[in-house]
Design a protein around this motif. Sequence first.
Motif, mmCIF file in Angstrom:
data_model
loop_
_atom_site.group_PDB
_atom_site.id
_atom_site.type_symbol
_atom_site.label_atom_id
_atom_site.label_comp_id
_atom_site.label_asym_id
_atom_site.label_seq_id
_atom_site.Cartn_x
_atom_site.Cartn_y
_atom_site.Cartn_z
ATOM 1 N N ASN B 2 4.256 -38.157 85.801
ATOM 2 C CA ASN B 2 5.636 -38.390 85.368
ATOM 3 C C ASN B 2 5.796 -38.009 83.885
ATOM 4 O O ASN B 2 4.816 -37.718 83.191
ATOM 5 N N LEU B 3 7.019 -38.047 83.435
ATOM 6 C CA LEU B 3 7.321 -37.547 82.089
ATOM 7 C C LEU B 3 6.626 -38.340 80.971
ATOM 8 O O LEU B 3 6.004 -37.737 80.092
ATOM 9 N N PRO B 4 6.694 -39.702 80.990
ATOM 10 C CA PRO B 4 6.002 -40.440 79.920
ATOM 11 C C PRO B 4 4.503 -40.143 79.886
ATOM 12 O O PRO B 4 3.919 -39.999 78.805
ATOM 13 N N GLU B 10 0.133 -35.051 76.250
ATOM 14 C CA GLU B 10 0.383 -33.962 75.309
ATOM 15 C C GLU B 10 0.242 -34.457 73.865
ATOM 16 O O GLU B 10 -0.322 -33.793 73.003
ATOM 17 N N THR B 11 0.755 -35.681 73.614
ATOM 18 C CA THR B 11 0.648 -36.244 72.266
ATOM 19 C C THR B 11 -0.815 -36.483 71.901
ATOM 20 O O THR B 11 -1.245 -36.187 70.778
ATOM 21 N N LYS B 87 2.007 -22.518 76.581
ATOM 22 C CA LYS B 87 2.679 -23.770 76.928
ATOM 23 C C LYS B 87 3.986 -23.497 77.662
ATOM 24 O O LYS B 87 4.367 -24.251 78.553
ATOM 25 N N GLN B 88 4.625 -22.404 77.253
ATOM 26 C CA GLN B 88 5.912 -22.116 77.881
ATOM 27 C C GLN B 88 5.755 -21.651 79.332
ATOM 28 O O GLN B 88 6.630 -21.903 80.138
ATOM 29 N N VAL B 94 9.943 -28.114 77.573
ATOM 30 C CA VAL B 94 9.983 -27.870 76.122
ATOM 31 C C VAL B 94 10.137 -29.172 75.332
ATOM 32 O O VAL B 94 9.445 -29.380 74.337
ATOM 33 N N PRO B 95 11.041 -30.100 75.749
ATOM 34 C CA PRO B 95 11.163 -31.348 74.974
ATOM 35 C C PRO B 95 9.853 -32.110 74.878
ATOM 36 O O PRO B 95 9.601 -32.791 73.888
ATOM 37 N N VAL B 96 9.006 -32.013 75.904
ATOM 38 C CA VAL B 96 7.716 -32.714 75.846
ATOM 39 C C VAL B 96 6.838 -32.089 74.769
ATOM 40 O O VAL B 96 6.196 -32.791 73.985
ATOM 41 N N VAL B 97 6.833 -30.762 74.709
ATOM 42 C CA VAL B 97 6.036 -30.067 73.689
ATOM 43 C C VAL B 97 6.479 -30.501 72.295
ATOM 44 O O VAL B 97 5.665 -30.918 71.456
#
Lengths: 452, 246
Positions: B2-4, B10-11, B87-88, B94-97
């Motif tokens: 999921n996104l989080p 990624e962080t 990454k692209q 993109v917002p996650v990057v």
Amino acid sequence: MGSRAEPPRRVRWRGPALALAVGAAVVAFFLALPEPGEERLAPPAPGFVVRDVRLFDGERMHDAATVVMRDGRVVEAGPGVAAPGDLPVIEGRGRTLMPGLIDAHVHTWGDALAESLNFGVTTVLDMFSDPGPHQVLRRTREALSPRAHADKFSAGQLATAPGGHGTQFGVSVDTLTTPAQAPAWVDARLAEGSDFIKIVYEPRTAEGLGPPFPSIDRATLGALVAATQARQRLAVVHVSRHIPAQEALEAGADGLVHVHVDRVADATLVQLARERGAFVTPALAVIAGFDPTPPPAGQPREPERLAADPAVRPFLTPEQRRGLTDPPRTKLVMFRLDTALASVRALHEGGVQILAGSDAPNPGTAHGASLHHELELLVRAGLTPIEALRAATSAPAQRFGLADRGRIAPGQRADLLLVAGDPSLDIRATRAIERIWKNGSPVERRRYPEAP
Amino acid sequence: MNLPALLWAETAAEWRKAWRQPAFAIPTLVLPLAFYGLFGIVLARPGGGNAAYLMATYGVFASLGPALFAFGAGIAHERETGQMALKQVSPLPVPVVLGAKLLTCLGFTGIVVLALYALAAWGGGVALPREAWLALALVHALAAVPLGLLGLAVGLSFRSSAAMGVTNLLFMALAVLGGLWIPVFLFPAWMQAISLAMPTFHLAELALAGSGRAIAGSVATHAAAVAGFTLAFAAAVALAWRRAHR
């Protein structure tokens, strides 16, 4: 991507746990940060004794005195005092012990308070500067912990008209124009931490003559003085000319922080100042610094002479040396030391209390050093050396309500100066400093090498 | 994922990467602390009363480093070496990057700012009311947003070598003219006029106000200026993003 190799199961608990731990650590950190009143203050120095010394106690001289200091304060002082056995003893024979000096007119920023202490000035009365640093320093001012700088009592911002004197230095100033604004203006200063109120009064004459900048009017001056005194604080006034000086005294000013320069004080002014019980801080040092009169051939200018004094020079910073020796860039033709000396003589002889202030760090002055110059100039104006010493110790302490400063007596803060010789014979002996103590703790004097 | 979880992963990767780049970690972590230690504590003569003032402005300086160097020079480098393209093409939004980069940047800012507070409190004798400490932390952390966007705009607009130069130039200009090292009121009038155009100046004034100091302008004006800069930098990023990926 490295993260893809990690099992999602681990991610699920590691993230929140880590975030929680970091969050808790940050909260704990913020709770540990010191709040005002939680400053770490070192304990006062244990104490010492000065034996067999000539003592100027802030009022008069005593021969062969012994002074005992403990925990930052004087505990015993006078002839016939016995030295306790548990404290180190300093032999005072041939020397004079006096209270740390009080400069009653300075403007502080940067290193001013350290430079002042380097010349035995342990307390300064700041007549206008940024209130920010003052708010920080005044919180620990009454503590007796060892300090490497002078203490400051300050006006903070000054009262002046928009574009008036005091607005040209880059420090932001809350200006005012009407009497109705005065009470709120004074309240704002007191909330900022001002210890007293300084008012600039430089009005033009009826003919429109006077300085090229605006001033508050007479009614606003009166309202400021009244509002200040209603709040049990001192209202002191900057003037440069005779008539405004008179008007400030009539308004009830507690003191004038310059002697006017346009002509010699007349009997009316002297009488007014005496009857109102006002003091005058002439700040002759800055007038000497600005005086455009060329000195007699082969003679240095007044501030140059101070900078060349071998008892002074090694302790001046290179910037201070330049400030004393560079000719002033502003031509102030009205500033004549002779006229000012004559006014101080008239005021003093007329019974007006004189305080010693240098107006450092204006051109021709240096923090600390110029107060010694001021003492010499006060003696030249007719004060006895003892009267000049009082003007830099007990007198400003009494006028500005500094209860434990300016005197050497039981209970007083141990701000002390040990000088070679006897300043009651030659006032310049105050420059021959052998030791300085601030809050009973010895001060290491800083020497600055000459530029190659 | 999921996104989080994606953002977290990624962080974490960004965080590890940043620590492994001494060229980024050392100047951003060490420089503000060393400068504050030097000018706020060691070289400051006693009685200046400026330790709290300098802490407020050096805190903005502390958030300037990660923002400009992580985004500015960092992104230009990643574009040039193809990491960005990788990454692209990966199924990573993109917002996650960018979000991971912003979080990393905030993390670095947090570490430097907290270390700065510790240095000022226990080395420089700074004591402030709790709400002032919190207000300062808020300004210093949020400073990363406009400054990060500015760095991002630079990173997307210039090639790697040019971006390094531009970043360094901006770093100096924003620090000096923003009054982060020397108070703006000591500048000549023409320099003070330029300072008004520096987002760091307005951030520093907000920090000073947060620390309880009286400032010349109003908090609302400076906050509005910061908001304006944030919008302008966001627009510049959008524009640069489109140009860079056309």
